[in-house]
Design a protein around this motif. Structure first.
Motif, PDB file in Angstrom:
ATOM      1  N   THR A  61      -0.179  -3.710   3.347  1.00  0.00           N
ATOM      2  CA  THR A  61      -1.044  -3.137   4.847  1.00  0.00           C
ATOM      3  C   THR A  61       0.210  -2.076   5.238  1.00  0.00           C
ATOM      4  O   THR A  61      -0.172  -0.850   5.487  1.00  0.00           O
ATOM      5  CB  THR A  61      -1.397  -4.087   5.793  1.00  0.00           C
ATOM      6  N   VAL A  62       1.638  -2.403   5.372  1.00  0.00           N
ATOM      7  CA  VAL A  62       2.467  -1.435   5.742  1.00  0.00           C
ATOM      8  C   VAL A  62       2.519  -0.359   4.960  1.00  0.00           C
ATOM      9  O   VAL A  62       2.673   0.609   5.495  1.00  0.00           O
ATOM     10  CB  VAL A  62       3.721  -2.249   6.124  1.00  0.00           C
ATOM     11  N   TYR A  63       2.531  -0.590   3.769  1.00  0.00           N
ATOM     12  CA  TYR A  63       2.687   0.688   2.400  1.00  0.00           C
ATOM     13  C   TYR A  63       1.606   1.463   2.769  1.00  0.00           C
ATOM     14  O   TYR A  63       2.024   2.883   2.981  1.00  0.00           O
ATOM     15  CB  TYR A  63       2.904  -0.131   1.356  1.00  0.00           C
ATOM     16  N   LEU A  64       0.438   0.964   2.888  1.00  0.00           N
ATOM     17  CA  LEU A  64      -0.724   1.825   2.853  1.00  0.00           C
ATOM     18  C   LEU A  64      -0.752   2.697   4.281  1.00  0.00           C
ATOM     19  O   LEU A  64      -0.882   3.972   4.338  1.00  0.00           O
ATOM     20  CB  LEU A  64      -1.894   1.185   2.913  1.00  0.00           C
ATOM     21  N   LEU A  65      -0.343   1.994   5.354  1.00  0.00           N
ATOM     22  CA  LEU A  65      -0.397   2.779   6.680  1.00  0.00           C
ATOM     23  C   LEU A  65       0.700   3.809   6.782  1.00  0.00           C
ATOM     24  O   LEU A  65       0.580   4.878   7.369  1.00  0.00           O
ATOM     25  CB  LEU A  65      -0.144   1.711   7.836  1.00  0.00           C
TER      26      LEU A  65
END
Length: 181
Positions: free
Chosen positions: A56-60
């Motif tokens: 999620t952090v990567y995608l955000l």
């Protein structure tokens, strides 16, 4: 329960995905990248909650425009473009891999099963998205977005299995992660 150590582990997971995303072979319409290896590795090491948080952090970060996606790209356009389904597919793949391992055991055999499941989840999401966003026939979407990636995906799943269980065991010995997340 999330603590600072867990957030740091998830941030490192996102960083590993971002770094391995740059290992790529640009083959149209979908490049071969190290992202799927990284997602399998992170889910195997961190489990369902922290592994999914890392993705999620990567995608955000990528959606915010930071150049963390393959080829040092970023932005919402990458997420909604023809190859965005692979990126979006990392979320359920990471969660399902981690959940499978949590419900069975963090062994090499179970991690291999989990990583193959994750590989196919990512490929299915990506292929469906490629078909729709690229306005392709099912045959073209499968030929360009799934079939060529099965053998490399199995190789990456095997590597993520071996390295993931190895690293997870070392982190547990160092008491950096608990037996369950």
């Amino acid at each position: 329960m999330m603590n600072v150590k867990n957030y740091v582990l998830a941030a490192f997971g996102a960083a590993i995905i971002a770094v391995l995303a740059q290992v790529m072979l640009p083959v149209p319409p979908v490049p071969f990248t190290g992202q799927t290896l990284a997602v399998g590795l992170i889910a195997t090491i961190l489990g369902p909650r922290l592994g999914t948080l890392a993705v999620t952090v990567y995608l955000l970060l990528g959606a915010a425009g930071l150049p963390v996606f393959a080829g040092f790209t970023g932005g919402v356009a990458k997420l909604i473009g023809p190859t965005g389904g692979y990126l979006v597919g990392f979320l359920p793949a990471a969660y399902l891999m981690g959940l499978y391992l949590e419900k069975t055991s963090y062994t090499y055999v179970q991690a291999a099963v989990a990583n193959v499941i994750g590989m196919f989840v990512t490929l299915i999401f990506g292929t469906i998205w490629l078909k729709i966003a690229g306005d392709l026939s099912w045959e073209a979407a499968l030929a360009g977005g799934m079939i060529p990636f099965i053998i490399p995906g199995l190789i990456k799943a095997a590597l993520a299995t071996w390295l993931g269980i190895f690293v997870r065991n070392r982190l547990m010995q160092a008491k950096l992660i608990a037996l369950t997340n």
